[in-house]
Design a protein around this motif. Structure first.
Motif, mmCIF file in Angstrom:
data_model
loop_
_atom_site.group_PDB
_atom_site.id
_atom_site.type_symbol
_atom_site.label_atom_id
_atom_site.label_comp_id
_atom_site.label_asym_id
_atom_site.label_seq_id
_atom_site.Cartn_x
_atom_site.Cartn_y
_atom_site.Cartn_z
ATOM 1 N N SER A 161 0.850 -1.188 0.000
ATOM 2 C CA SER A 161 0.000 0.000 0.000
ATOM 3 C C SER A 161 0.889 1.242 0.000
ATOM 4 O O SER A 161 2.112 1.154 0.203
ATOM 5 C CB SER A 161 -0.900 0.011 1.238
ATOM 6 O OG SER A 161 -0.109 0.222 2.411
ATOM 7 N N ALA A 162 0.288 2.409 -0.217
ATOM 8 C CA ALA A 162 1.067 3.642 -0.244
ATOM 9 C C ALA A 162 1.772 3.882 1.090
ATOM 10 O O ALA A 162 2.938 4.296 1.128
ATOM 11 C CB ALA A 162 0.163 4.827 -0.590
ATOM 12 N N THR A 163 1.081 3.615 2.201
ATOM 13 C CA THR A 163 1.685 3.810 3.525
ATOM 14 C C THR A 163 2.803 2.815 3.775
ATOM 15 O O THR A 163 3.862 3.156 4.309
ATOM 16 C CB THR A 163 0.629 3.710 4.623
ATOM 17 O OG1 THR A 163 -0.388 4.684 4.398
ATOM 18 C CG2 THR A 163 1.238 3.949 5.997
ATOM 19 N N GLU A 164 2.587 1.566 3.384
ATOM 20 C CA GLU A 164 3.629 0.547 3.539
ATOM 21 C C GLU A 164 4.863 0.913 2.723
ATOM 22 O O GLU A 164 5.998 0.730 3.189
ATOM 23 C CB GLU A 164 3.088 -0.818 3.100
ATOM 24 C CG GLU A 164 2.043 -1.391 4.043
ATOM 25 C CD GLU A 164 1.304 -2.575 3.448
ATOM 26 O OE1 GLU A 164 0.615 -3.280 4.202
ATOM 27 O OE2 GLU A 164 1.407 -2.784 2.217
ATOM 28 N N TYR A 165 4.634 1.440 1.522
ATOM 29 C CA TYR A 165 5.770 1.849 0.682
ATOM 30 C C TYR A 165 6.549 2.975 1.353
ATOM 31 O O TYR A 165 7.781 2.947 1.408
ATOM 32 C CB TYR A 165 5.284 2.292 -0.698
ATOM 33 C CG TYR A 165 6.399 2.818 -1.577
ATOM 34 C CD1 TYR A 165 7.189 1.957 -2.341
ATOM 35 C CD2 TYR A 165 6.683 4.190 -1.633
ATOM 36 C CE1 TYR A 165 8.224 2.432 -3.119
ATOM 37 C CE2 TYR A 165 7.715 4.669 -2.414
ATOM 38 C CZ TYR A 165 8.480 3.789 -3.164
ATOM 39 O OH TYR A 165 9.513 4.259 -3.921
ATOM 40 N N ARG A 166 5.861 3.992 1.867
ATOM 41 C CA ARG A 166 6.544 5.102 2.532
ATOM 42 C C ARG A 166 7.328 4.608 3.742
ATOM 43 O O ARG A 166 8.437 5.072 4.027
ATOM 44 C CB ARG A 166 5.537 6.183 2.955
ATOM 45 C CG ARG A 166 4.932 6.958 1.799
ATOM 46 C CD ARG A 166 4.272 8.248 2.281
ATOM 47 N NE ARG A 166 3.244 8.016 3.285
ATOM 48 C CZ ARG A 166 1.966 7.782 3.006
ATOM 49 N NH1 ARG A 166 1.569 7.725 1.739
ATOM 50 N NH2 ARG A 166 1.089 7.609 3.980
ATOM 51 N N LEU A 167 6.748 3.640 4.456
ATOM 52 C CA LEU A 167 7.399 3.120 5.655
ATOM 53 C C LEU A 167 8.676 2.359 5.306
ATOM 54 O O LEU A 167 9.735 2.609 5.912
ATOM 55 C CB LEU A 167 6.439 2.209 6.422
ATOM 56 C CG LEU A 167 6.988 1.514 7.663
ATOM 57 C CD1 LEU A 167 7.586 2.512 8.645
ATOM 58 C CD2 LEU A 167 5.883 0.691 8.346
ATOM 59 N N ILE A 168 8.632 1.467 4.331
ATOM 60 C CA ILE A 168 9.836 0.719 3.987
ATOM 61 C C ILE A 168 10.876 1.628 3.332
ATOM 62 O O ILE A 168 12.082 1.426 3.501
ATOM 63 C CB ILE A 168 9.511 -0.511 3.094
ATOM 64 C CG1 ILE A 168 10.737 -1.427 2.999
ATOM 65 C CG2 ILE A 168 9.058 -0.078 1.716
ATOM 66 C CD1 ILE A 168 11.250 -1.941 4.314
ATOM 67 N N HIS A 169 10.417 2.646 2.609
ATOM 68 C CA HIS A 169 11.354 3.615 2.029
ATOM 69 C C HIS A 169 12.118 4.332 3.138
ATOM 70 O O HIS A 169 13.345 4.494 3.066
ATOM 71 C CB HIS A 169 10.601 4.619 1.161
ATOM 72 C CG HIS A 169 11.485 5.545 0.386
ATOM 73 N ND1 HIS A 169 12.144 6.608 0.974
ATOM 74 C CD2 HIS A 169 11.838 5.569 -0.924
ATOM 75 C CE1 HIS A 169 12.843 7.253 0.060
ATOM 76 N NE2 HIS A 169 12.692 6.639 -1.100
ATOM 77 N N TYR A 170 11.411 4.736 4.184
ATOM 78 C CA TYR A 170 12.052 5.438 5.298
ATOM 79 C C TYR A 170 13.011 4.513 6.041
ATOM 80 O O TYR A 170 14.127 4.905 6.401
ATOM 81 C CB TYR A 170 10.981 5.983 6.246
ATOM 82 C CG TYR A 170 11.527 6.753 7.429
ATOM 83 C CD1 TYR A 170 12.385 7.838 7.236
ATOM 84 C CD2 TYR A 170 11.200 6.393 8.734
ATOM 85 C CE1 TYR A 170 12.891 8.542 8.320
ATOM 86 C CE2 TYR A 170 11.694 7.101 9.818
ATOM 87 C CZ TYR A 170 12.547 8.178 9.604
ATOM 88 O OH TYR A 170 13.062 8.874 10.680
ATOM 89 N N LEU A 171 12.596 3.281 6.248
ATOM 90 C CA LEU A 171 13.470 2.329 6.937
ATOM 91 C C LEU A 171 14.721 2.022 6.104
ATOM 92 O O LEU A 171 15.835 1.957 6.643
ATOM 93 C CB LEU A 171 12.711 1.032 7.218
ATOM 94 C CG LEU A 171 11.580 1.105 8.249
ATOM 95 C CD1 LEU A 171 10.809 -0.213 8.291
ATOM 96 C CD2 LEU A 171 12.111 1.452 9.635
ATOM 97 N N LEU A 172 14.560 1.857 4.808
ATOM 98 C CA LEU A 172 15.701 1.571 3.938
ATOM 99 C C LEU A 172 16.654 2.758 3.853
ATOM 100 O O LEU A 172 17.868 2.593 3.828
ATOM 101 C CB LEU A 172 15.212 1.194 2.542
ATOM 102 C CG LEU A 172 15.197 -0.289 2.183
ATOM 103 C CD1 LEU A 172 14.574 -0.502 0.815
ATOM 104 C CD2 LEU A 172 16.596 -0.886 2.227
#
Length: 234
Positions: A161-172
């Motif tokens: 999802s869009a939120t999941e993508y933003r979250l993994i982007h921030y973690l990476l």
């Protein structure tokens, strides 16, 4: 001359009626790893540049048929933005001004050294290169392509999802750094959320199920502190 293995390959058109000069220019640029084609008059230069656009044109001003300035003028009128390096014996200031005013990007007078030619060509190609896309983010078998908005694990596309993508982007982007729930909320949800920090834990769970299926876990909990993205072996 610089090492050709370190130079990227570009398509370069050389328009020069002197066989001796064209041989020098073609050989020098080919040695740098470029794909070089050669024409000997203005009509051929114009038709070749329009039919198969190059990354750079090395253009003699005093060409038979149509001179180099007119070739440049017609190319610009046709909408061509291919960078042009004028190569000419005309060395007066007004000649240079005329070349730039016509639409040229640089002006090299004869006689010239091969090294100067090579470095001027490299400088033009650097200036006119398209901007690089966002860098690929990676940790082990996990990759995130910001340009394509895609996340993969061991080559398999992960549906997020869009939120999941933003979250993994921030973690990476902060891999190896322990991030608190408060930090994650600010960076991922920003002003779009006013509820409990527990939403972070919920979405971390979503990511773990999607990213870690059949693979060693990458998202690790630091109790009382937050979360960190790293390989299990670290």
């Amino acid at each position: 001359m610089s090492n050709p293995a370190q130079a990227p390959t570009h398509r370069i058109l050389v328009a020069e009626d002197s066989e001796a000069i064209s041989d020098v220019v073609t050989t020098a640029l080919s040695f740098q790893g470029h794909m070089v084609s050669h024409v000997a008059n203005g009509h051929e230069a114009l038709s070749s540049a329009l039919a198969q656009p190059a990354d750079l044109i090395v253009l003699d001003v005093m060409l038979p048929g149509i001179d180099g300035l007119e070739v440049c003028r017609r190319l610009r009128a046709a909408g061509s933005t291919t960078p042009i390096l004028f190569l000419t014996a005309l060395a007066e200031p007004e000649d240079r001004i005329r070349g730039f005013a016509t639409g040229g990007d640089d002006y090299l007078t004869k006689p010239f050294t091969v090294d100067e030619l090579v470095f001027r060509v490299a400088a033009i190609l650097r200036r006119t290169a398209p901007p690089a896309g966002p860098a690929l983010l990676q940790l082990g078998s996990l990759t995130l392509d910001p340009a394509g908005h895609e996340v993969r694990r061991a080559g398999t596309l992960i549906d997020l999802s869009a939120t999941e993508y933003r979250l993994i982007h921030y973690l990476l982007a902060n891999r190896g750094v322990v991030l608190s729930k408060a930090q994650i909320l600010v960076e991922v949800w920003q002003d779009d959320f006013t509820g409990s920090e527990n939403v972070v834990e919920l979405y971390i769970g979503y990511l773990r199920r999607k990213l870690d299926a059949g693979h060693p876990p990458l998202i690790h909990t630091r109790r009382g502190i937050g979360y960190v993205l790293r390989e299990a072996s670290e």
